[in-house]
Every structure is written in C-alpha cells, then in structure tokens.
Design a protein around this motif. Structure first.
Motif, mmCIF file in Angstrom:
data_model
loop_
_atom_site.group_PDB
_atom_site.id
_atom_site.type_symbol
_atom_site.label_atom_id
_atom_site.label_comp_id
_atom_site.label_asym_id
_atom_site.label_seq_id
_atom_site.Cartn_x
_atom_site.Cartn_y
_atom_site.Cartn_z
ATOM 1 N N LYS A 138 3.601 -7.433 -6.559
ATOM 2 C CA LYS A 138 2.732 -7.880 -7.653
ATOM 3 C C LYS A 138 1.495 -6.992 -7.782
ATOM 4 N N ARG A 139 1.122 -6.344 -6.687
ATOM 5 C CA ARG A 139 0.013 -5.396 -6.710
ATOM 6 C C ARG A 139 0.378 -4.187 -5.853
ATOM 7 N N VAL A 140 0.011 -3.005 -6.351
ATOM 8 C CA VAL A 140 0.255 -1.756 -5.644
ATOM 9 C C VAL A 140 -1.094 -1.088 -5.373
ATOM 10 N N THR A 186 0.860 -1.184 0.000
ATOM 11 C CA THR A 186 0.000 0.000 0.000
ATOM 12 C C THR A 186 0.894 1.231 0.000
ATOM 13 N N CYS A 187 0.665 2.123 -0.958
ATOM 14 C CA CYS A 187 1.479 3.336 -1.093
ATOM 15 C C CYS A 187 0.872 4.435 -0.224
ATOM 16 N N GLU A 188 1.505 4.686 0.917
ATOM 17 C CA GLU A 188 0.997 5.680 1.864
ATOM 18 C C GLU A 188 1.571 7.075 1.635
ATOM 19 N N ASN A 189 2.829 7.161 1.218
ATOM 20 C CA ASN A 189 3.486 8.463 1.037
ATOM 21 C C ASN A 189 3.839 8.651 -0.433
ATOM 22 N N TYR A 238 -2.214 -2.868 -14.758
ATOM 23 C CA TYR A 238 -2.714 -4.101 -14.155
ATOM 24 C C TYR A 238 -2.238 -4.281 -12.710
ATOM 25 N N LYS A 239 -1.150 -3.604 -12.335
ATOM 26 C CA LYS A 239 -0.629 -3.741 -10.977
ATOM 27 C C LYS A 239 -1.301 -2.797 -9.983
ATOM 28 N N LEU A 240 -2.068 -1.831 -10.482
ATOM 29 C CA LEU A 240 -2.586 -0.761 -9.628
ATOM 30 C C LEU A 240 -4.048 -0.955 -9.247
ATOM 31 N N SER A 241 -4.351 -0.677 -7.991
ATOM 32 C CA SER A 241 -5.732 -0.699 -7.505
ATOM 33 C C SER A 241 -5.929 0.476 -6.548
ATOM 34 N N ALA A 257 -3.398 10.001 -6.209
ATOM 35 C CA ALA A 257 -2.210 9.217 -5.900
ATOM 36 C C ALA A 257 -1.882 8.267 -7.048
ATOM 37 N N LEU A 258 -2.903 7.663 -7.620
ATOM 38 C CA LEU A 258 -2.682 6.761 -8.758
ATOM 39 C C LEU A 258 -2.052 7.504 -9.930
ATOM 40 N N ALA A 259 -2.592 8.671 -10.249
ATOM 41 C CA ALA A 259 -2.050 9.447 -11.368
ATOM 42 C C ALA A 259 -0.601 9.849 -11.105
ATOM 43 N N PHE A 260 -0.286 10.174 -9.857
ATOM 44 C CA PHE A 260 1.075 10.605 -9.523
ATOM 45 C C PHE A 260 2.077 9.472 -9.701
#
Length: 378
Positions: free
Chosen positions: A136-138, A109-112, A158-161, A145-148
């Motif tokens: 395998k998944r972020v 999980t990308c927190e920062n 496919y790796k992003l949720s 945050a996804l766009a950044f």
C-alpha cells in the motif's frame, strides 16, 4: 498497532537495530522475521533489545513455500496489524503472506532500485512488480530512486514516499580509542600505512575495477598506501580477486569481509572511497553517511545519497563515473595534502550531524503508518 518487519539478505544492520530501539522507547510492539541462508548477526543484536525475532533459513526453492506458511502462521499468531518488508525474499514472502492474512497495512522499503535491470534478472523484476502491486506504500531512499521506479514500474504518486537512512549520532561520536586500536591490531594495519577504505559489496557497479586501476599507478610512488575492502561477496568477487592477483597486488589490496566493530572501522581510514558507476546504481549508500559522521575524507561519485550530500572541494572530492584516472588524481591529492583531508572530513561530519538524525527517520515512518491506517478506515 503491532508491526512485523520481514527482511531477507542481511547480516548486520544498524538501521534496523536502531529502528527497534527507538520503537521500544515509544512502547510500540513489533517483531522481526529474518529470512536468510545463514543466521544473521542481526538476530543477536535485536535480542538485546528484548524484541521477538524469528529466523527462517532459506537455501532452496522449496523454502519459498515452506517459509510462506511459517510467516503466515507467525503473522496470525502475533495478531499483526502492519507488515513492513524489505529485500527480495522479505518482500515476496512477506507481502504475499500479509495479503493472504487480510492485513491491509502493507509497506515496503525499496533497497535495490535498479538491481533487476542491472543484472537483466526477470525473477527479480517479477518480485519487484508483485511487491509494488501488493504494498500500500512504497518507501524509497532518494529522489533518484523515486524517479527510477516511477519510470520503470509506473507506481502512482500517492503510494510513494522518500525516507532516507539516518544515523544514531552518539554511536559514532565515541571517545574510546581502544576500540579503534583493537580493530587496527585485528586487521594488522600499521600506523605507517595510508589506508584507503572501501565498504562495497562485490557487484560490478560498485566500481572496484576503477579503484584497482587507480591504485596500480598510485602504489608506484606511494609504497605505504593500502586498500582495504569490506562487505559481502557478490557476483564480481572472483573476477575482482583474480584481477588483483594478476597484477600481484594481493599484499596491498586486501579483502577483509565483515569486522567486529564496523563503527570503529571508519576511524582507521585516511580516505573513504565509494565510486559506483552511475547515478542510480547506489540505492542509498549507508557507508557514505557513516564515513561523513566519522570525519573521513571521501572520494565519491554522485550516486545514491551522495547526489544530495556531496559538495566537491567542500566536504569531499567528487570524481566522474568509471574513470580510474580521475580516481588516481583525487587519491594523490588526498595523500599529498593532509590539510585538505582534515578540512573535508570536518565539514562532512558537520553535514552528517545536520542531515541524519535517527529519531527523525523513525518519526517519519510512524507518521506514514498512521496516515495509512487513517486512509484504510475511510
């Protein structure tokens, strides 16, 4: 499926506590590995759920290597199927140890989101790039945050949720006002005070300086107004404290660190102020939704989850970035118009109950884990 959550740079976290409680209800085996300079309060919270918790102290560079071997041993000994990591050391040590152990299901999980670039920190950028390569998944918390990270790290779609934080609503809808009054006494907050609450770690992008500049003007006409700041000390702590002292405001702007009851804390706020300096600065902003469900009137910039939830003049007042003048005007309105505060707070609470149900968050994680397992079996 047995899961290991590996997290660093943490003290207390209702998000992880509620996650564990929900997994226990569903009989899903899991452990926590917490990597921190000092033992986090989360250890005791998790132990109440009877989950296995391992604390690894990390104070020197040598601990990267020492903790890597300990984590590797724990993953193998507990026969872990999936590793989910978060925060710098949790990511670096957790992802590499899982990879070496041959654990294919690796999630982060990308927190920062923008931390490495905000501080021009090459070490953090290396950790982020390695984490995103090994995972395998972020999971990211907002569309912004996804766009950044797509634009800065070239992560394939496919790796992003997107799975945002959520709330265990019943914890915030308590009726025991003794909790609030006890905290009021602990913090020495009198009922004559008009309380502006900031829950913001001391980083330059949180906008403390603009709150202080607004308060300098505000307090001239409203002597009973106070700002209480909660959260951890970050890179700007000393400079902000000096700024407050230079203007002789230390008796009116007070730092309180962490409190014993962070849920009751929001009930003490007349206004909740959260003003990061750009859209991408706040990866999510848990305190925004906590303020909402607590019925706080809020003054916000559009950053993190407020980009999705904030509706100016309907459930909050939205101010432009880095504008002490706009913050001053918004706070002045909140003080002068109690009916406005009440209306905004009531609508914010309704919105939070609609958007942030915790069981939905856990279900989305479990669906992602299952999807990943199915793909890796092919």
């Amino acid at each position: 499926m047995k899961i290991a959550f590996i997290v660093s740079h943490i003290n207390s976290s209702t998000q992880w506590l509620w996650f564990s409680e929900e997994l226990k209800k569903r009989n899903i085996e899991h452990i926590f590995i917490l990597i921190n300079e000092t033992p986090p309060h989360l250890i005791q919270e998790l132990k109440k759920t009877e989950v296995d918790v391992y604390y690894l102290p990390h104070t020197r560079t040598i601990h990267f290597f020492k903790n890597f071997f300990i984590v590797r041993k724990l993953l193998l000994r507990n026969k872990i199927d999936l590793v989910h990591t978060e925060m710098p050391y949790g990511n670096l040590i957790g992802q590499t140890a899982a990879y070496i152990c041959g654990i294919k299901m690796r999630v982060t999980t990308c927190e920062n989101t923008s931390w490495a670039f905000d501080f021009k920190n090459k070490k953090q950028e290396f950790i982020d790039r390695l984490t995103f390569k090994l995972a395998k998944r972020v999971i990211v918390l907002t569309d912004e945050a996804l766009a950044f990270i797509k634009s800065h790290f070239n992560i394939p779609d496919y790796k992003l949720s997107i799975i945002h934080h959520s709330l265990k609503s019943e914890d915030y809808l308590f009726q025991n006002e003794k909790r609030v009054e006890k905290l009021r006494e602990d913090l020495n907050i009198t009922k004559e005070m008009f309380v502006i609450g900031m829950v913001a770690r001391f980083e330059f992008w949180k906008g403390h300086i603009f709150a202080i500049e607004a308060f300098r003007v505000l307090q001239e006409d409203y002597p009973n107004v106070r700002i209480f700041i909660f959260g951890s000390k970050g890179e700007s702590f000393e400079s902000v404290m000096k700024y407050i002292k230079d203007y002789n405001l230390q008796d009116k702007i007070m730092y309180k660190g962490f409190v014993s009851d962070n849920i009751a804390m929001f009930r003490l706020f007349d206004v909740h102020l959260h003003i990061p300096i750009k859209k991408e600065s706040e990866t999510f902003g848990i305190n925004i939704m906590e303020g909402m469900i607590s019925g706080c009137s809020q003054v916000l910039t559009l950053s993190g989850i407020s980009c999705f939830t904030a509706r100016n003049e309907q459930n909050c007042l939205v101010v432009p970035y880095s504008s002490s003048e706009a913050v001053y005007r918004a706070l002045k309105r909140m003080i002068d118009e109690p009916e406005l505060r009440k209306r905004l707070g009531e609508q914010a609470k309704k919105d939070a109950l609609q958007y942030f149900q915790y069981s939905d968050k856990v279900q989305r994680h479990l669906e992602l884990y299952e999807q990943l397992r199915t793909e890796l079996k092919k």
